[in-house]
Write an enzyme that holds these catalytic residues in place. Structure first.
Site, PDB file in Angstrom:
ATOM      1  N   ASN A   1      -4.440  25.397 -34.266  1.00 22.15           N
ATOM      2  CA  ASN A   1      -4.401  26.617 -35.070  1.00 22.15           C
ATOM      3  C   ASN A   1      -3.497  26.530 -36.290  1.00 22.15           C
ATOM      4  O   ASN A   1      -3.257  27.535 -36.950  1.00 22.15           O
ATOM      5  CB  ASN A   1      -3.981  27.798 -34.192  1.00 22.15           C
ATOM      6  CG  ASN A   1      -4.810  27.866 -32.926  1.00 22.15           C
ATOM      7  OD1 ASN A   1      -4.305  27.612 -31.846  1.00 22.15           O
ATOM      8  ND2 ASN A   1      -6.091  28.155 -33.062  1.00 22.15           N
TER       9      ASN A   1
ATOM     10  N   VAL B   1      -1.734  28.881 -41.071  1.00 22.01           N
ATOM     11  CA  VAL B   1      -1.706  29.322 -39.676  1.00 22.01           C
ATOM     12  C   VAL B   1      -2.911  30.219 -39.403  1.00 22.01           C
ATOM     13  O   VAL B   1      -3.178  31.155 -40.155  1.00 22.01           O
ATOM     14  CB  VAL B   1      -0.411  30.116 -39.383  1.00 22.01           C
ATOM     15  CG1 VAL B   1      -0.381  30.578 -37.934  1.00 22.01           C
ATOM     16  CG2 VAL B   1       0.817  29.274 -39.712  1.00 22.01           C
ATOM     17  N   CYS B   2      -3.610  29.918 -38.326  1.00 19.22           N
ATOM     18  CA  CYS B   2      -4.735  30.743 -37.907  1.00 19.22           C
ATOM     19  C   CYS B   2      -4.258  31.657 -36.783  1.00 19.22           C
ATOM     20  O   CYS B   2      -4.166  31.265 -35.628  1.00 19.22           O
ATOM     21  CB  CYS B   2      -5.881  29.856 -37.419  1.00 19.22           C
ATOM     22  SG  CYS B   2      -7.349  30.790 -36.974  1.00 19.22           S
ATOM     23  N   LEU B   3      -3.897  32.873 -37.185  1.00 16.42           N
ATOM     24  CA  LEU B   3      -3.454  33.894 -36.242  1.00 16.42           C
ATOM     25  C   LEU B   3      -4.107  35.188 -36.694  1.00 16.42           C
ATOM     26  O   LEU B   3      -3.914  35.620 -37.835  1.00 16.42           O
ATOM     27  CB  LEU B   3      -1.924  34.005 -36.258  1.00 16.42           C
ATOM     28  CG  LEU B   3      -1.275  34.982 -35.289  1.00 16.42           C
ATOM     29  CD1 LEU B   3      -1.561  34.580 -33.836  1.00 16.42           C
ATOM     30  CD2 LEU B   3       0.224  35.044 -35.532  1.00 16.42           C
TER      31      LEU B   3
END
Length: 186
Positions: free
Chosen positions: A106, A113-115
């Site tokens: 992620n 950042v993949c959030l």
């Protein structure tokens, strides 16, 4: 005698009645200042594995978050994230980048950042604390279903043991595939 009319006009003009000048604060500055006042009275509730650093103590809108996981694949690592809170906060999330190159499904190699709460699921009621817990959770439970680093996600889905070995190589400092990772053990 207090001159109420002049006090009212001074407040309306954004001036302090005593000094005659006052800098207006944006919603972001007011909320972040309030947030860090809360931090001072221990209501931010940072997990024991997290800490903050302020490179410029006069700029509360730009800071670093340090996460040192104490369990999971990334145990023993030290990961630094930069936060930049923009003028539209809390209506827009802060910009968050991972400054530590990490082998993670992620987090890509450029630090993006993949959030979900940093993108489409952001709501003005969310706080910096929400993001901190979200980032910490990414280190406890990486999500291969929504990857930025597709190679790491594929390895995690297909062979957890190899993924664990790759993470260990990366945080000790070494190559995973063609990419070199700096040592980030605390």
């Amino acid at each position: 005698m207090i001159k109420l009319f002049s006090l009212k006009n001074a407040k309306k003009d954004g001036e302090s009645p005593k000094t005659g000048t006052q800098k207006k604060s944006s919603a972001a500055q007011l909320r972040i200042q309030k947030g860090f006042v809360i931090l001072d009275i221990n209501e931010l509730n940072l997990p024991k594995t997290c800490g903050t650093e302020f490179p410029d103590p006069d700029d509360l809108l730009t800071f670093k978050l340090v996460i040192c996981p104490d369990e999971g694949f990334y145990k023993g690592g030290r990961f630094i994230f930069s936060f930049k809170v923009g003028p539209n906060y809390p209506h827009e999330p802060p910009k968050v980048k991972c400054e530590t190159q990490v082998y993670h499904p992620n987090i890509d190699l450029e630090g993006n950042v993949c959030l979900n709460i940093l993108r489409e699921d952001w709501k003005p009621v969310l706080t910096i604390n929400s993001i901190v817990y979200g980032l910490q959770y990414l280190f406890l439970e990486p999500n291969p279903e929504d990857p930025l680093n597709k190679d790491a996600a594929e390895v995690l889905q297909n062979n957890r043991r190899v993924f664990e070995q790759n993470v260990a190589k990366a945080i000790r400092g070494g190559y995973v595939g063609q990419y070199y990772f700096q040592r980030c053990l605390k």
